[in-house]
Design a protein around this motif. Sequence first.
Motif: not given
Length: 479
Positions: A42, A45-46, A48-51
């Motif tokens: 998780y 995933t975050l 890779n989303q730029g977080e």
Amino acid sequence: MNVTLLLLLLLAGSIVTFLSGDKLASKIALLFSVSAFAVSLYLLTLFNQGEIISYVGSWIQKPNVSLAFKADGLSLAMVLLTTGLTPLIILSSFGNSFTNSKNFYALVLFMAFAMTGTFLATDGLLYYVFWELALIPIYFIALIWGNGDAESRKKAVVKFFIYTLAGSLFMLVAFAYLYAKAGSFILEDLYQLNLTDTEQFWIFFAFFAAYAIKIPIIPFHTWQAKVYQKAPTVGTMLLSGIMLKMGLYSVIRWQLPIAPDAAKEYMPILIGVSIAGVIYGSIVALRQKDLKKLLAYSSLAHVGLIAAGCYTLTADGLNGAVYQMIAHGFVIVGLFFAAEVIFRRFETRKINELGGIRSQASKFTSMFMILVLASVALPGTYNFVGEFTVLYSLSQINIWFAVFGGTTIILGAYYMLKMFQNVMLGETNTKIFADVSINETIVFVTIIGFLLFFGLYPKPITELVNPAIQNILAVINRS
């Protein structure tokens, strides 16, 4: 996202496992380890989303020490390696019985907690605390649940403990000096220091003392083979699959960027010593009669090549080293598990007492063969991606480094295939060798699937790791 949730989950898992009792301990530990891996995915995933995956909180006022954690692509790769291998290591132990198993599995999760903290910490003193915490559980795992008589276990484990603790004290002194210069332990602040050549020399080799023992690099390797042999297989997997990566990761994250000029000046010596470990480990592996010791020296040879890649100070070298860290982690865990499966059936690790397994266990033979081929970097496996990238980086520095470093492939193929022939082929053994169970199959198939998938499609790991490596290289080359 607050990255401390992952650490708290592993710590809570250790406590709950300890309180759960011996009957449920292994299952509780497996549940928490799988949950930790899911949280790691998780976080990926975050990310890779730029977080931004980080946490900074106050801890100690004087000296100024922060609870500072941050995950970039490099640290996330190491965290995923740790949380991905931990459930496999726990599952692999289900064929064994341990006295006081709640203590055993609690220590395994606590070690995973400490290693994960080491990869995430960005405050130097906090990093040092996690670094030392990881030593405690493996000490007790090897001492209490290890192989052989108690006296020989004690000698091997105490030597390991003293070696690693002594090396770490040099690193602690280095951090104290850096704090006096920067007024902070935060990694970014330490990167900004303008140290003199003399200061860099002492800081660099203070870190080297800690990392060379942990990896290990010759001549600091003398603890390794005995501890790998005496520790229970779960302990050996934790040491070889994950814990030694703490040293290699730390070379890239801490040592090289803080003292880059010293790294550049002593590059040929450091690469030469690392490659000497490749040759030494391979030659000694050729002479081993114990399966576990052979794999221990094989690991020494492979990590020598990884260390050489780190000290090239090139993008290919650092990237290749990280790829090979991950590949080596999976393949060495698989190989040590294969040795444990053989020991469960035949109750011996002496190579000359084995043989004839292929005719009784075709599934195990096939999976063991794939792991052996991955270990010698057969194209199509992820080990090939890592070793080829490292060797290419060495050729950019000096072609002879690549030639001598490449002996790990030639010698490795010889001793690993010879070992496979002696252990698996030949006449049918008088002892019965049952083929792999469901739990054993899950462990082997997961490891092999990872090595083959990323051997054919390494792009996701490359895209994850490369930006972090480029940032570190920018710090190294800023002068």
